[in-house]
Design an enzyme around this catalytic site. Structure first.
Site, PDB file in Angstrom:
ATOM      1  N   HIS A 173       0.859  -1.305   0.081  1.00  0.00           N
ATOM      2  CA  HIS A 173      -0.075   0.087   0.038  1.00  0.00           C
ATOM      3  C   HIS A 173       0.933   1.177  -0.006  1.00  0.00           C
ATOM      4  CE1 HIS A 173       0.374  -0.248   4.240  1.00  0.00           C
ATOM      5  NE2 HIS A 173       0.092   1.042   4.479  1.00  0.00           N
ATOM      6  N   LYS A 177       0.571   5.609  -2.120  1.00  0.00           N
ATOM      7  CA  LYS A 177       0.647   6.950  -1.518  1.00  0.00           C
ATOM      8  C   LYS A 177       1.126   7.797  -2.395  1.00  0.00           C
ATOM      9  CE  LYS A 177       1.676   4.950   3.140  1.00  0.00           C
ATOM     10  NZ  LYS A 177       0.733   5.337   4.298  1.00  0.00           N
ATOM     11  N   GLU A 211       6.169   4.733  13.721  1.00  0.00           N
ATOM     12  CA  GLU A 211       4.678   4.746  14.173  1.00  0.00           C
ATOM     13  C   GLU A 211       4.454   4.747  15.627  1.00  0.00           C
ATOM     14  OE1 GLU A 211       2.316   1.703  11.880  1.00  0.00           O
ATOM     15  OE2 GLU A 211       4.046   0.400  12.449  1.00  0.00           O
ATOM     16  N   HIS A 235       7.393  -2.345   2.173  1.00  0.00           N
ATOM     17  CA  HIS A 235       7.365  -1.103   2.066  1.00  0.00           C
ATOM     18  C   HIS A 235       8.504  -0.218   2.199  1.00  0.00           C
ATOM     19  CE1 HIS A 235       3.342  -2.073   3.409  1.00  0.00           C
ATOM     20  NE2 HIS A 235       3.663  -1.773   4.585  1.00  0.00           N
TER      21      HIS A 235
HETATM   22  N1  LIG Z   1      -5.097  -5.191   8.898  1.00  0.00           N
HETATM   23  C1  LIG Z   1      -4.189  -4.284   8.537  1.00  0.00           C
HETATM   24  O1  LIG Z   1      -3.990  -3.024   8.875  1.00  0.00           O
HETATM   25  C2  LIG Z   1      -3.352  -4.910   7.357  1.00  0.00           C
HETATM   26  C3  LIG Z   1      -3.468  -6.106   6.762  1.00  0.00           C
HETATM   27  N2  LIG Z   1      -2.599  -6.727   6.053  1.00  0.00           N
HETATM   28  C4  LIG Z   1      -2.888  -8.072   5.323  1.00  0.00           C
HETATM   29  O2  LIG Z   1      -4.201  -8.221   4.923  1.00  0.00           O
HETATM   30  C5  LIG Z   1      -4.677  -9.384   4.974  1.00  0.00           C
HETATM   31  C6  LIG Z   1      -5.978  -9.433   6.047  1.00  0.00           C
HETATM   32  O3  LIG Z   1      -5.609  -8.750   7.198  1.00  0.00           O
HETATM   33  P1  LIG Z   1      -6.864  -8.365   8.354  1.00  0.00           P
HETATM   34  O4  LIG Z   1      -8.025  -7.877   7.639  1.00  0.00           O
HETATM   35  O5  LIG Z   1      -6.057  -7.862   9.182  1.00  0.00           O
HETATM   36  O6  LIG Z   1      -7.122  -9.917   8.753  1.00  0.00           O
HETATM   37  P2  LIG Z   1      -8.424 -10.141   9.687  1.00  0.00           P
HETATM   38  O7  LIG Z   1      -7.930 -11.438  10.567  1.00  0.00           O
HETATM   39  O8  LIG Z   1      -9.288  -9.088  10.515  1.00  0.00           O
HETATM   40  O9  LIG Z   1      -9.542 -10.921   8.650  1.00  0.00           O
HETATM   41  C7  LIG Z   1      -9.161 -12.304   7.852  1.00  0.00           C
HETATM   42  C8  LIG Z   1     -10.398 -12.198   7.002  1.00  0.00           C
HETATM   43  O10 LIG Z   1     -10.007 -13.356   6.051  1.00  0.00           O
HETATM   44  C9  LIG Z   1     -11.098 -14.416   6.385  1.00  0.00           C
HETATM   45  N3  LIG Z   1     -10.675 -15.734   6.502  1.00  0.00           N
HETATM   46  C10 LIG Z   1      -9.871 -16.427   7.595  1.00  0.00           C
HETATM   47  N4  LIG Z   1      -9.647 -17.713   7.305  1.00  0.00           N
HETATM   48  C11 LIG Z   1     -10.474 -17.900   6.287  1.00  0.00           C
HETATM   49  C12 LIG Z   1     -10.749 -19.296   5.535  1.00  0.00           C
HETATM   50  N5  LIG Z   1     -10.077 -20.367   6.124  1.00  0.00           N
HETATM   51  N6  LIG Z   1     -11.651 -19.219   4.546  1.00  0.00           N
HETATM   52  C13 LIG Z   1     -12.244 -17.931   4.002  1.00  0.00           C
HETATM   53  N7  LIG Z   1     -12.034 -16.936   4.850  1.00  0.00           N
HETATM   54  C14 LIG Z   1     -11.034 -16.785   5.732  1.00  0.00           C
HETATM   55  C15 LIG Z   1     -11.644 -13.772   7.597  1.00  0.00           C
HETATM   56  O11 LIG Z   1     -13.158 -14.368   7.816  1.00  0.00           O
HETATM   57  P3  LIG Z   1     -14.003 -14.517   9.291  1.00  0.00           P
HETATM   58  O12 LIG Z   1     -13.645 -13.280   9.944  1.00  0.00           O
HETATM   59  O13 LIG Z   1     -15.385 -14.254   8.840  1.00  0.00           O
HETATM   60  O14 LIG Z   1     -13.404 -15.749  10.008  1.00  0.00           O
HETATM   61  C16 LIG Z   1     -11.694 -12.454   7.555  1.00  0.00           C
HETATM   62  O15 LIG Z   1     -12.878 -11.964   6.654  1.00  0.00           O
HETATM   63  C17 LIG Z   1      -3.594 -10.258   5.551  1.00  0.00           C
HETATM   64  O16 LIG Z   1      -2.739 -10.843   4.713  1.00  0.00           O
HETATM   65  C18 LIG Z   1      -2.688  -9.118   6.429  1.00  0.00           C
HETATM   66  O17 LIG Z   1      -1.430  -9.669   6.456  1.00  0.00           O
HETATM   67  C19 LIG Z   1      -1.603  -5.894   5.321  1.00  0.00           C
HETATM   68  C20 LIG Z   1      -1.488  -4.614   5.547  1.00  0.00           C
HETATM   69  C21 LIG Z   1      -2.066  -3.964   6.890  1.00  0.00           C
HETATM   70  O1  LIG Z   2       1.631  -3.129   6.488  1.00  0.00           O
HETATM   71  C1  LIG Z   2       1.831  -2.418   7.302  1.00  0.00           C
HETATM   72  O2  LIG Z   2       1.901  -1.030   7.267  1.00  0.00           O
HETATM   73  C2  LIG Z   2       1.091  -0.476   8.659  1.00  0.00           C
HETATM   74  C3  LIG Z   2       1.648   0.866   8.515  1.00  0.00           C
HETATM   75  O3  LIG Z   2       1.010   1.543   7.340  1.00  0.00           O
HETATM   76  P1  LIG Z   2       0.963   3.114   7.494  1.00  0.00           P
HETATM   77  O4  LIG Z   2       0.406   3.289   6.178  1.00  0.00           O
HETATM   78  O5  LIG Z   2      -0.141   3.379   8.831  1.00  0.00           O
HETATM   79  O6  LIG Z   2       2.207   3.634   7.473  1.00  0.00           O
HETATM   80  C4  LIG Z   2       2.017  -1.171  10.002  1.00  0.00           C
HETATM   81  O7  LIG Z   2       1.175  -0.809  11.214  1.00  0.00           O
HETATM   82  C5  LIG Z   2       1.624  -2.644  10.045  1.00  0.00           C
HETATM   83  O8  LIG Z   2       2.301  -3.171  10.974  1.00  0.00           O
HETATM   84  C6  LIG Z   2       2.147  -3.260   8.926  1.00  0.00           C
HETATM   85  O9  LIG Z   2       1.711  -4.678   8.650  1.00  0.00           O
END
Ligand SMILES: NC(=O)C1=CN([C@@H]2O[C@H](COP(=O)(O)OP(=O)(O)OC[C@H]3O[C@@H](n4cnc5c(N)ncnc54)[C@H](OP(=O)(O)O)[C@@H]3O)[C@@H](O)[C@H]2O)C=CC1
Ligand SMILES: O=C1O[C@H](COP(=O)(O)O)[C@@H](O)[C@H](O)[C@H]1O
Length: 484
Positions: A173, A177, A211, A235
């Site tokens: 991401h 930016k 951060e 990043h």
């Molecule tokens: N959150 C963040 O700030 C960031 C996240 N990421 C990446 O984005 C991705 C998602 O992160 P995040 O949203 O935080 O994760 P979450 O744990 O909040 O959400 C995971 C999602 O995946 C679904 N899921 C999990 N297991 C399964 C499965 N076996 N089959 C189908 N669906 C499944 C969950 O469904 P349910 O909840 O219904 O079980 C949920 O919708 C990851 O790869 C993470 O590393 C990258 C950068 C920043």
């Molecule tokens: O991918 C990630 O980025 C965030 C920081 O993103 P930013 O846009 O807020 O700078 C970080 O907090 C997280 O640990 C990492 O997985």
């Protein structure tokens, strides 16, 4: 011929944190601006079974904090989203998704994997088995892609089995930016910088991504991963590659990524003899952020851990342009401010003609601010106004370009808006190619191995400070200092 703009968007992980905070708000903003194709259709998929109406309410909640929030528009946007519960442990459930998708493939489908990385390969296998892949489909994947070179190759191979590389969009991401894209324009849209953009004129480069947040409920993901894999592998190395790359022949996906990967491949590996002098690991202890007491990492985790929440690395790009120029990378959680910037430290003039009465001749610095301010600032020397009897009075002033002030944009665009639109439109310039990811892991693996071989500890730093003292020591030994 493949379609230009995909009309169906299928989001796996639609019930997750990223979907809520970034992806739905970004899609909503794009829809408010009329940027999405006519007849655009969104299918959200999560593992949890729920009524579609309940899902719509969750989406509305996610949209409330957005700048463009309007109750009626948000309701219309949310109510148009279809929901399909699917658990990759039950591959037979892909058949229902196929029924829902119908014959939409002819008008193009973008799949977006916002799930845990362990689910990427099963989703791709499920889509392939259900006949949901093809020339009009694209797939975007969140980070991390693997946890080392070998595992990233496995993920890439699994995805590559169903999607050719030009249909794969690996998300970083930071590339969405504004100022990161501006870095490319600054370097290659101006004649001014290229002649001095090399080891002859640049003494060192600092890249800081600081951060204030701590674990933020991401315990299960973060512990054991750490700052090097979470932030530097993706990043920060993308930022480094944009700073260091040679001018691409064109602004297109192949040309830009060809140049970035050369830089990543030229990174000098660390080994046990350089690990301690060229890297520092840290973990936040208790302290205060914005005057509020915060717990230590171990307290938040509920057990001791050796995972680093801070890392500083002195990197070298071994090619002609950058020989001998250190790239100091630093990232950490629970630091005093949320700030991301790239500082280019130029060398001192070769010979000073001044014997200043006051002030001293300082080398130029260029600082590209990514957040919170999107800016470009050049620190340069001027003469203070006055008669200067007995010697000239020197001072450092700043040439400032604030993008917010320059372009009176009513709102700050979320990085994901740009990336989602590029995915829908099939432009993968701002996405990471397979060879880039693998070259980055190769370098990161060398550091992990070096840390293990030299038993490098994660030194405790007080929350609300700029990391362990050893990080200052690392740069000060070279006669430089961090821009705090
Ligand atoms: N959150 C963040 O700030 C960031 C996240 N990421 C990446 O984005 C991705 C998602 O992160 P995040 O949203 O935080 O994760 P979450 O744990 O909040 O959400 C995971 C999602 O995946 C679904 N899921 C999990 N297991 C399964 C499965 N076996 N089959 C189908 N669906 C499944 C969950 O469904 P349910 O909840 O219904 O079980 C949920 O919708 C990851 O790869 C993470 O590393 C990258 C950068 C920043
Ligand atoms: O991918 C990630 O980025 C965030 C920081 O993103 P930013 O846009 O807020 O700078 C970080 O907090 C997280 O640990 C990492 O997985």
């Amino acid at each position: 011929m493949t379609v230009e703009r995909t009309k169906t968007f299928v989001l796996f992980g639609a019930t997750g944190d990223l979907a809520k905070r970034m992806l739905f708000p970004s899609l909503y903003n794009l829809s408010c601006e009329g940027s999405l194709p006519d007849g655009f259709r969104v299918i959200g998929s999560g593992r949890t079974a729920m009524e579609t109406a309940e899902f719509h309410d969750k989406v509305i909640e996610a949209l409330k904090p957005t700048d463009l929030y309007d109750e009626a528009k948000a309701r219309k946007f949310a109510d148009a989203i279809e929901y399909y519960a699917l658990d990759t442990d039950k591959p037979e459930e892909f058949a229902g998704l196929k029924t829902m998708i119908g014959d939409a493939e002819k008008d193009g489908i973008s799949y977006y994997l916002s799930t845990p990385p362990s689910v990427f390969a099963p989703v791709v296998a499920g889509l392939e088995a259900a006949g949901l892949t093809g020339p009009h489909t694209r797939i975007a994947m969140e980070k991390p892609i693997g946890h080392d070179l070998e595992s990233s190759r496995e993920v890439n191979a699994a995805v590559g089995h169903a999607f050719p590389e030009d249909q794969v969009f690996r998300v970083d991401h930071y590339l969405g930016k504004e100022t990161v894209q501006n870095l490319i324009v600054m370097r290659f849209g101006n004649a001014l910088f290229e002649p001095v953009w090399n080891s002859r004129h640049i003494e060192h480069v600092q890249i800081t991504v600081a951060e204030t947040v701590g674990l933020e409920g991401r315990v299960s993901y973060y512990d054991g991963v750490g700052a090097l894999a979470d932030m530097v592998q993706n990043h920060m190395l993308q930022l480094l590659a944009l700073v260091a790359m040679e001018p691409p022949a064109r602004y297109d996906a192949t040309s830009v990524r060809d140049e970035k990967v050369k830089v990543l491949r030229a990174l000098r590996p660390l080994d046990s003899s350089t690990a301690a002098s060229n890297s520092v690991r840290g973990q936040y202890g208790s302290g205060a952020i914005d005057g509020q007491p915060v717990k230590s990492y171990a307290e938040e985790l509920g057990k001791p851990s050796n995972t680093e929440t801070f890392v500083a690395v002195k990197a070298f790009v071994d090619n002609w342009r950058w020989q001998g120029v250190p790239f100091y990378l630093r990232t950490g959680k629970r630091m005093p401010a949320k700030v991301s910037e790239i500082a280019i430290q130029f060398r001192q003039v070769p010979h000073s003609i001044f014997t200043p009465k006051r002030g001293s001749l300082l080398p130029n610095t260029m600082v590209v601010g990514l957040q919170p301010d999107e800016s470009i600032r050049i620190a340069m020397m001027v003469k203070q106004p006055g008669l200067d009897r007995g010697g000239i009075e020197l001072d450092e002033v700043s040439l400032d370009v604030s993008l917010a002030a320059e372009f009176d944009k009513s709102r700050r665009r979320v990085a994901y808006e740009r990336l989602l639109l590029d995915l829908i439109e099939g432009d993968n310039t701002l996405f990471v190619r397979r060879d880039e990811i693998e070259a980055a892991w190769m370098w990161i693996d060398s550091i992990h191995r070096a840390w293990e071989a030299s038993n490098l500890p994660a030194r405790t730093y007080t929350s609300g400070t700029w990391g362990p003292g050893a990080a200052q020591g690392m740069i000060e030994r070279d006669g430089a200092s961090w821009r705090d």
